[in-house]
Design an enzyme around this catalytic site. Sequence first.
Site, PDB file in Angstrom:
ATOM      1  N   GLY A  38       0.759  -1.234   0.000  1.00 17.87           N
ATOM      2  CA  GLY A  38       0.000   0.000   0.000  1.00 17.87           C
ATOM      3  C   GLY A  38       0.788   1.281   0.000  1.00 17.87           C
ATOM      4  O   GLY A  38       1.660   1.534  -0.850  1.00 17.87           O
ATOM      5  N   ASP A 128      -5.695  -3.125  13.768  1.00 20.04           N
ATOM      6  CA  ASP A 128      -4.803  -3.818  12.832  1.00 20.04           C
ATOM      7  C   ASP A 128      -4.874  -5.330  13.072  1.00 20.04           C
ATOM      8  O   ASP A 128      -4.847  -5.781  14.218  1.00 20.04           O
ATOM      9  CB  ASP A 128      -3.370  -3.311  13.034  1.00 20.04           C
ATOM     10  CG  ASP A 128      -2.491  -3.545  11.821  1.00 20.04           C
ATOM     11  OD1 ASP A 128      -2.687  -4.548  11.121  1.00 20.04           O
ATOM     12  OD2 ASP A 128      -1.603  -2.706  11.563  1.00 20.04           O
ATOM     13  N   LYS A 140       8.328 -14.993  16.990  1.00 21.75           N
ATOM     14  CA  LYS A 140       8.506 -16.398  17.376  1.00 21.75           C
ATOM     15  C   LYS A 140       9.742 -16.993  16.705  1.00 21.75           C
ATOM     16  O   LYS A 140      10.469 -17.785  17.320  1.00 21.75           O
ATOM     17  CB  LYS A 140       7.260 -17.197  16.991  1.00 21.75           C
ATOM     18  CG  LYS A 140       7.381 -18.686  17.286  1.00 21.75           C
ATOM     19  CD  LYS A 140       6.089 -19.431  17.028  1.00 21.75           C
ATOM     20  CE  LYS A 140       6.262 -20.916  17.365  1.00 21.75           C
ATOM     21  NZ  LYS A 140       4.983 -21.667  17.240  1.00 21.75           N
ATOM     22  N   HIS A 280       6.217  13.211  51.239  1.00 24.51           N
ATOM     23  CA  HIS A 280       5.874  11.794  51.354  1.00 24.51           C
ATOM     24  C   HIS A 280       4.427  11.526  50.957  1.00 24.51           C
ATOM     25  O   HIS A 280       3.674  10.851  51.670  1.00 24.51           O
ATOM     26  CB  HIS A 280       6.160  11.276  52.758  1.00 24.51           C
ATOM     27  CG  HIS A 280       7.619  11.319  53.126  1.00 24.51           C
ATOM     28  ND1 HIS A 280       8.592  10.728  52.345  1.00 24.51           N
ATOM     29  CD2 HIS A 280       8.274  11.914  54.165  1.00 24.51           C
ATOM     30  CE1 HIS A 280       9.779  10.940  52.902  1.00 24.51           C
ATOM     31  NE2 HIS A 280       9.611  11.663  54.002  1.00 24.51           N
TER      32      HIS A 280
END
Length: 528
Positions: A38, A128, A140, A280
Amino acid sequence: MTDLAPLSRALLSVSDKTGLVELARALADRGVELLSTGGSAKLLRDEGLSVRDVSDLTGFPEMMDGRVKTLHPKVHGGLLALRDDSGHVSAMEEHGIVPIDLLVVNLYPFEETVAGGADYDTAIENIDIGGPAMIRAASKNHGHVTVITDTEDYGALLDELSANDGQTTYAFRQKMALTAYARTAAYDTAVSTWMASAIGEATPRRRTFAGTLAQPLRYGENPHQAAAFYSDGSGRAGIASATQLQGKELSYNNINDTDAAFELVSEFADRGPSCVIVKHANPCGVATGATMKEAYSRAFDCDRTSAFGGIIALNGPLDAETAEAITEIFTEVVIAPSIHQDAKDIFAKKKNLRLLLAPGLANAAEPGLAVKQVSGGFLVQDKDNGHIAESDLKVVTKRAPSEQEMKDLLFAWTVAKHVKSNAIVYVKDGATVGVGAGQMSRVDSTRIAARKSEDMAEALDLSAPLTQGSVVASDAFFPFADGLITAAEAGATAIIQPGGSMRDDEVIAAADERGLAMVLTGMRHFRH
């Protein structure tokens, strides 16, 4: 799998095209074949680069408005095939699959689309599918394939190739795979979080959280604890979106305390110049004033001892006069939505002081989640956006508050919301004059706050503590009358508290006996 993996073919398909042309040109110069889809392919061709369309590789055109373009065996086979497995190699040869050694993908801008207020259908179209599928496949197979998902890693990739004669090391591929899996996890988190909100699912079966590293920290609350600061990407005005103009690196405690100070001062967006001083994670001084310097001075005078080494947050411009006053004592951090140049010049003399510029004030009413980790899980709740107006209050005593008492009661209630429970806050004329925080007994918080006011009266050479003629807020109901009696003995004339105790009648009677006005909110503000 070998340590060094060469690059002969790369698939580039990105939504954010920052740096894409430069990266592609550097790869082409190394003889890497470029595949693309694209808009990415068009941009590269327009820049004179030779690019092969993924549709040419697969033999199928992009279809269904671009929803289907990379979901094909010739793409995923090229990413997933083990180069050192004879069965995988044979399958590639049989089916005409070529290896893809580098995947550069960043995803449709779902987070930005939702942040821009897109409707449901538009948000769905910006989820997506092909990108995450390719990223997970390449990750992977990081034993052979390099995957890049962040534009800021383009430079690291080119440096890696230069250092290794056009190849990537296993350690680099591992690190990029880790980054890639975290990216898809964060993306899915954004989608699921948005969808839960869109369909009104308050307690989805699975809840995930994601962040992007904003800053590694030297250590956590203590030096033996590792720590880092992550941004949630919401863009909310505050510590995560602030710009540090000067000073030492922010610490874990600096960030935590600055967040507490800024969230509280943002509650005073429409109340004129206001200042919060935190120590604190608890406010030790909060005040409004005719000028920012006056607001700071009045906040400082609540508890000068605790203010030393504290965090200061302002709700408006930091000017030179205020800067001069602040630099008279040691301060860790100052944060404001705008800062005059002459104030910057004054702070420049205090090189270690951390000066932060926030992009406006936070929206105190903005919905969000508060998350706390416990052993084996998380506690998740809505942010405490509870707000009380004068019309919400119920007068339960014979005497109603005066106009000034009512203003101070609402002020004290706002501050009490940001004080650790059990919280007691004395206020007089738009300034805290005593704060008691985090005690196991409410009456102890009441006594501590009053004692602090006595100490300040002595330090300021006043004839009486400022709690004389003050009002007092309690974040939860008084379980007994003793806390109210202690406040009355300290000089308080009016009380604001949630009510709801079994002994409300006893507490109200004690207030009437002492001529106090008391209002109930029907809302509590526990903060742990």
